[in-house]
Design a protein around this motif. Sequence first.
Motif, PDB file in Angstrom:
ATOM      1  N   ILE A 146       0.425  -0.906   6.062  1.00 22.03           N
ATOM      2  CA  ILE A 146       1.829  -0.610   6.353  1.00 22.03           C
ATOM      3  C   ILE A 146       2.294   0.628   5.580  1.00 22.03           C
ATOM      4  O   ILE A 146       3.006   1.475   6.122  1.00 22.03           O
ATOM      5  CB  ILE A 146       2.693  -1.851   6.078  1.00 22.03           C
ATOM      6  N   GLU A 147       1.874   0.753   4.332  1.00 21.40           N
ATOM      7  CA  GLU A 147       2.254   1.937   3.565  1.00 21.40           C
ATOM      8  C   GLU A 147       1.624   3.200   4.134  1.00 21.40           C
ATOM      9  O   GLU A 147       2.247   4.258   4.146  1.00 21.40           O
ATOM     10  CB  GLU A 147       1.907   1.755   2.086  1.00 21.40           C
ATOM     11  N   GLU A 148       0.392   3.114   4.626  1.00 19.83           N
ATOM     12  CA  GLU A 148      -0.250   4.267   5.262  1.00 19.83           C
ATOM     13  C   GLU A 148       0.503   4.701   6.507  1.00 19.83           C
ATOM     14  O   GLU A 148       0.506   5.876   6.870  1.00 19.83           O
ATOM     15  CB  GLU A 148      -1.710   3.956   5.596  1.00 19.83           C
ATOM     16  N   ALA A 149       1.173   3.746   7.160  1.00 18.50           N
ATOM     17  CA  ALA A 149       1.952   4.053   8.362  1.00 18.50           C
ATOM     18  C   ALA A 149       3.376   4.502   8.015  1.00 18.50           C
ATOM     19  O   ALA A 149       4.174   4.764   8.905  1.00 18.50           O
ATOM     20  CB  ALA A 149       1.991   2.842   9.282  1.00 18.50           C
ATOM     21  N   GLY A 150       3.693   4.551   6.715  1.00 19.35           N
ATOM     22  CA  GLY A 150       5.013   4.993   6.301  1.00 19.35           C
ATOM     23  C   GLY A 150       5.999   3.869   6.049  1.00 19.35           C
ATOM     24  O   GLY A 150       7.184   4.120   5.828  1.00 19.35           O
ATOM     25  N   GLY A 151       5.539   2.633   6.077  1.00 24.58           N
ATOM     26  CA  GLY A 151       6.420   1.495   5.860  1.00 24.58           C
ATOM     27  C   GLY A 151       6.260   0.916   4.474  1.00 24.58           C
ATOM     28  O   GLY A 151       5.626   1.506   3.600  1.00 24.58           O
ATOM     29  N   ALA A 152       6.847  -0.248   4.268  1.00 22.55           N
ATOM     30  CA  ALA A 152       6.775  -0.933   2.980  1.00 22.55           C
ATOM     31  C   ALA A 152       6.749  -2.439   3.203  1.00 22.55           C
ATOM     32  O   ALA A 152       7.205  -2.931   4.236  1.00 22.55           O
ATOM     33  CB  ALA A 152       7.977  -0.565   2.115  1.00 22.55           C
ATOM     34  N   VAL A 153       6.209  -3.138   2.206  1.00 19.54           N
ATOM     35  CA  VAL A 153       6.195  -4.599   2.210  1.00 19.54           C
ATOM     36  C   VAL A 153       6.926  -5.067   0.963  1.00 19.54           C
ATOM     37  O   VAL A 153       6.650  -4.600  -0.143  1.00 19.54           O
ATOM     38  CB  VAL A 153       4.756  -5.160   2.211  1.00 19.54           C
ATOM     39  N   HIS A 154       7.862  -5.976   1.155  1.00 21.28           N
ATOM     40  CA  HIS A 154       8.604  -6.588   0.055  1.00 21.28           C
ATOM     41  C   HIS A 154       8.277  -8.073   0.039  1.00 21.28           C
ATOM     42  O   HIS A 154       8.193  -8.696   1.099  1.00 21.28           O
ATOM     43  CB  HIS A 154      10.115  -6.416   0.257  1.00 21.28           C
TER      44      HIS A 154
END
Length: 126
Positions: free
Chosen positions: A81-89
């Motif tokens: 997800i971070e590689e795609a520009g997102g984040a996980v909380h």
Amino acid sequence: MDRVTSGSAHRPQFGVEVHRREVGAVIAPRGELDHHSVDLLKEAIDACVSEGRYPIVIDCAGLGFCDSTGLNTLLAARMEIEEAGGAVHLAAMSPAVSRVFEITGADAVFAVHDTLETALAAVDAG
């Protein structure tokens, strides 16, 4: 909201609910996250990823247990997800689940929030 569950007479029921938001999603696993149940969580995460739903908040309030398979699944999802520009909380971890993240150092690579409400406020604030 999507809801998927599994279980048997010998295993406690495990379920995953997905709440799509205007921006992102909340994924709420319930039960014991281990090698028997992790595929349901992976399917929910993969569905959100394929829809481009970022950021993703994992509401851990209903998790009673998380083994290394569950931890590795969350770590892999975070990387993807971070590689795609997102984040996980991660939100509302019980002491038992939180301890797994502390022992392994995984709590240092996630945005961890005490409650779902504080996680959503952080996500909404950008």
